[in-house]
Design a protein around this motif. Structure first.
Motif, PDB file in Angstrom:
ATOM      1  N   ARG A  12       0.836  -1.207   0.000  1.00 25.19           N
ATOM      2  CA  ARG A  12       0.000   0.000   0.000  1.00 25.19           C
ATOM      3  C   ARG A  12       0.868   1.254   0.000  1.00 25.19           C
ATOM      4  NH1 ARG A  12      -5.361   1.330   3.471  1.00 25.19           N
ATOM      5  NH2 ARG A  12      -5.331   3.562   3.112  1.00 25.19           N
ATOM      6  N   GLU A  13       1.984   1.204   0.705  1.00 23.81           N
ATOM      7  CA  GLU A  13       2.889   2.349   0.740  1.00 23.81           C
ATOM      8  C   GLU A  13       3.394   2.687  -0.674  1.00 23.81           C
ATOM      9  OE1 GLU A  13       6.743   3.571   3.334  1.00 23.81           O
ATOM     10  OE2 GLU A  13       6.875   1.634   2.298  1.00 23.81           O
ATOM     11  N   ILE A  14       3.776   1.686  -1.429  1.00 25.27           N
ATOM     12  CA  ILE A  14       4.268   1.918  -2.795  1.00 25.27           C
ATOM     13  C   ILE A  14       3.130   2.417  -3.688  1.00 25.27           C
ATOM     14  CG2 ILE A  14       5.223   0.811  -4.859  1.00 25.27           C
ATOM     15  CD1 ILE A  14       7.299   1.314  -2.657  1.00 25.27           C
ATOM     16  N   ALA A  15       1.950   1.837  -3.541  1.00 21.72           N
ATOM     17  CA  ALA A  15       0.803   2.302  -4.341  1.00 21.72           C
ATOM     18  C   ALA A  15       0.493   3.764  -4.043  1.00 21.72           C
ATOM     19  CB  ALA A  15      -0.421   1.428  -4.074  1.00 21.72           C
ATOM     20  N   ASP A  16       0.543   4.135  -2.782  1.00 23.63           N
ATOM     21  CA  ASP A  16       0.268   5.533  -2.432  1.00 23.63           C
ATOM     22  C   ASP A  16       1.387   6.463  -2.910  1.00 23.63           C
ATOM     23  OD1 ASP A  16      -2.179   4.870  -1.392  1.00 23.63           O
ATOM     24  OD2 ASP A  16      -1.522   4.878   0.695  1.00 23.63           O
ATOM     25  N   LEU A  17       2.616   5.988  -2.940  1.00 29.68           N
ATOM     26  CA  LEU A  17       3.700   6.771  -3.541  1.00 29.68           C
ATOM     27  C   LEU A  17       3.435   6.964  -5.038  1.00 29.68           C
ATOM     28  CD1 LEU A  17       6.945   5.273  -1.912  1.00 29.68           C
ATOM     29  CD2 LEU A  17       6.126   7.629  -1.732  1.00 29.68           C
ATOM     30  N   ALA A  18       2.903   5.939  -5.684  1.00 30.10           N
ATOM     31  CA  ALA A  18       2.576   6.045  -7.116  1.00 30.10           C
ATOM     32  C   ALA A  18       1.468   7.068  -7.345  1.00 30.10           C
ATOM     33  CB  ALA A  18       2.167   4.680  -7.667  1.00 30.10           C
ATOM     34  N   ILE A  19       0.473   7.086  -6.471  1.00 25.34           N
ATOM     35  CA  ILE A  19      -0.595   8.092  -6.592  1.00 25.34           C
ATOM     36  C   ILE A  19      -0.001   9.489  -6.449  1.00 25.34           C
ATOM     37  CG2 ILE A  19      -2.681   9.034  -5.508  1.00 25.34           C
ATOM     38  CD1 ILE A  19      -3.438   6.092  -4.813  1.00 25.34           C
ATOM     39  N   ARG A  20       0.859   9.682  -5.455  1.00 26.57           N
ATOM     40  CA  ARG A  20       1.483  11.000  -5.259  1.00 26.57           C
ATOM     41  C   ARG A  20       2.370  11.372  -6.455  1.00 26.57           C
ATOM     42  NH1 ARG A  20       1.572   9.149  -0.039  1.00 26.57           N
ATOM     43  NH2 ARG A  20       3.784   8.646   0.005  1.00 26.57           N
ATOM     44  N   SER A  21       3.065  10.402  -7.004  1.00 25.97           N
ATOM     45  CA  SER A  21       3.899  10.667  -8.177  1.00 25.97           C
ATOM     46  C   SER A  21       3.046  11.119  -9.361  1.00 25.97           C
ATOM     47  CB  SER A  21       4.712   9.418  -8.546  1.00 25.97           C
ATOM     48  OG  SER A  21       5.515   9.657  -9.676  1.00 25.97           O
ATOM     49  N   ALA A  22       1.916  10.465  -9.553  1.00 31.56           N
ATOM     50  CA  ALA A  22       1.000  10.845 -10.640  1.00 31.56           C
ATOM     51  C   ALA A  22       0.443  12.244 -10.396  1.00 31.56           C
ATOM     52  CB  ALA A  22      -0.133   9.830 -10.768  1.00 31.56           C
ATOM     53  N   GLU A  23       0.085  12.537  -9.152  1.00 31.68           N
ATOM     54  CA  GLU A  23      -0.450  13.863  -8.820  1.00 31.68           C
ATOM     55  C   GLU A  23       0.603  14.956  -9.033  1.00 31.68           C
ATOM     56  OE1 GLU A  23      -3.779  12.649  -5.440  1.00 31.68           O
ATOM     57  OE2 GLU A  23      -1.701  12.945  -4.818  1.00 31.68           O
ATOM     58  N   GLN A  24       1.856  14.638  -8.768  1.00 32.47           N
ATOM     59  CA  GLN A  24       2.936  15.616  -8.929  1.00 32.47           C
ATOM     60  C   GLN A  24       3.316  15.828 -10.389  1.00 32.47           C
ATOM     61  OE1 GLN A  24       6.050  13.917  -6.559  1.00 32.47           O
ATOM     62  NE2 GLN A  24       5.029  14.391  -4.630  1.00 32.47           N
ATOM     63  N   GLN A  25       2.939  14.920 -11.264  1.00 40.05           N
ATOM     64  CA  GLN A  25       3.349  15.000 -12.665  1.00 40.05           C
ATOM     65  C   GLN A  25       2.783  16.230 -13.373  1.00 40.05           C
ATOM     66  OE1 GLN A  25       5.619  13.209 -14.004  1.00 40.05           O
ATOM     67  NE2 GLN A  25       5.437  13.814 -16.130  1.00 40.05           N
ATOM     68  N   GLY A  26       1.595  16.619 -13.009  1.00 45.38           N
ATOM     69  CA  GLY A  26       0.975  17.745 -13.690  1.00 45.38           C
ATOM     70  C   GLY A  26       0.328  17.304 -14.986  1.00 45.38           C
ATOM     71  N   ALA A  27      -0.314  18.237 -15.642  1.00 46.25           N
ATOM     72  CA  ALA A  27      -1.013  17.933 -16.887  1.00 46.25           C
ATOM     73  C   ALA A  27      -0.002  17.660 -18.000  1.00 46.25           C
ATOM     74  CB  ALA A  27      -1.929  19.085 -17.275  1.00 46.25           C
ATOM     75  N   THR A  28      -0.308  16.677 -18.832  1.00 44.81           N
ATOM     76  CA  THR A  28       0.582  16.233 -19.896  1.00 44.81           C
ATOM     77  C   THR A  28       0.126  16.771 -21.244  1.00 44.81           C
ATOM     78  OG1 THR A  28       1.048  14.194 -18.665  1.00 44.81           O
ATOM     79  CG2 THR A  28       1.493  14.162 -21.032  1.00 44.81           C
ATOM     80  N   ASN A  29       1.075  17.253 -22.023  1.00 49.06           N
ATOM     81  CA  ASN A  29       0.761  17.705 -23.371  1.00 49.06           C
ATOM     82  C   ASN A  29       0.325  16.532 -24.245  1.00 49.06           C
ATOM     83  OD1 ASN A  29       1.404  20.395 -22.882  1.00 49.06           O
ATOM     84  ND2 ASN A  29       3.542  20.110 -23.447  1.00 49.06           N
ATOM     85  N   LYS A  30      -0.507  16.822 -25.221  1.00 53.39           N
ATOM     86  CA  LYS A  30      -0.976  15.799 -26.144  1.00 53.39           C
ATOM     87  C   LYS A  30       0.213  15.096 -26.788  1.00 53.39           C
ATOM     88  CE  LYS A  30      -5.163  17.075 -25.356  1.00 53.39           C
ATOM     89  NZ  LYS A  30      -5.598  16.648 -24.067  1.00 53.39           N
TER      90      LYS A  30
END
Length: 177
Positions: free
Chosen positions: A121-139
């Motif tokens: 669960r710790e790694i999954a939650d790190l992945a969620i935070r990583s995705a949230e930190q990525q920001g919006a992606t260009n097409k």
């Protein structure tokens, strides 16, 4: 003169098509739809939309099941009025919305491959935070962005790097499979 006028009028539209969607749902909407399933294992799933028959990649995304289930859908086009989004992270992914997301991408000329890795669960939650930190992606940069998110997670540091050309670009509608 006509050429300059044409370029001046069309350039903003072309550049807008390449930009990122900067959606930002409220904290309240994220709290309202938060979903987790205690019966499902914590995991990170790479979703790859594949073209038929050549097998070229058309889009990639991550479904992350940790303290909540989200989909990181970089430069994606899927949306639903009940699913809030913040910079390419979709919240409230119940089993029905998961199936809806996959059905949206799968059709006669595309199928969706999924590759799941069970994690703590710790790694999954790190992945969620990583995705949230990525920001919006260009097409056209979905695979690049997906790889960047994964490489920040322990155990996924060796995730492949993708070039723009190999990520999401299929025909005239990148990341819209």
């Amino acid at each position: 003169m006509q050429r300059r006028t044409f370029l001046a009028l069309t350039l903003p539209a072309v550049l807008a098509a390449c930009g990122a969607d900067n959606k930002w749902a409220s904290d309240e909407s994220l709290r309202r739809v938060r979903y987790s399933d205690p019966n499902e294992p914590t995991a990170i799933t790479l979703l790859t939309v594949m073209g038929i028959p050549r097998g070229e990649g058309a889009h990639s995304a991550l479904m992350i099941n940790g303290s909540q289930r989200v989909i990181f859908d970089p430069a994606g086009s899927w949306e639903h009025p009940s699913i809030p989004e913040r910079h390419d992270v979709l919240y409230g992914i119940t089993p029905n919305f998961k199936n809806f997301y996959i059905d949206y991408h799968a059709r006669e000329t595309y199928w969706v491959a999924d590759d799941t890795k069970l994690v703590s669960r710790e790694i999954a939650d790190l992945a969620i935070r990583s995705a949230e930190q990525q920001g919006a992606t260009n097409k056209s940069f979905c695979a690049v962005s997906t790889g960047q998110v994964l490489r920040r997670i322990p155990g996924f540091e060796g995730a492949p790097r993708a070039s723009r050309r190999s990520s999401c670009a299929t025909g005239s509608s990148p990341c819209r499979a």
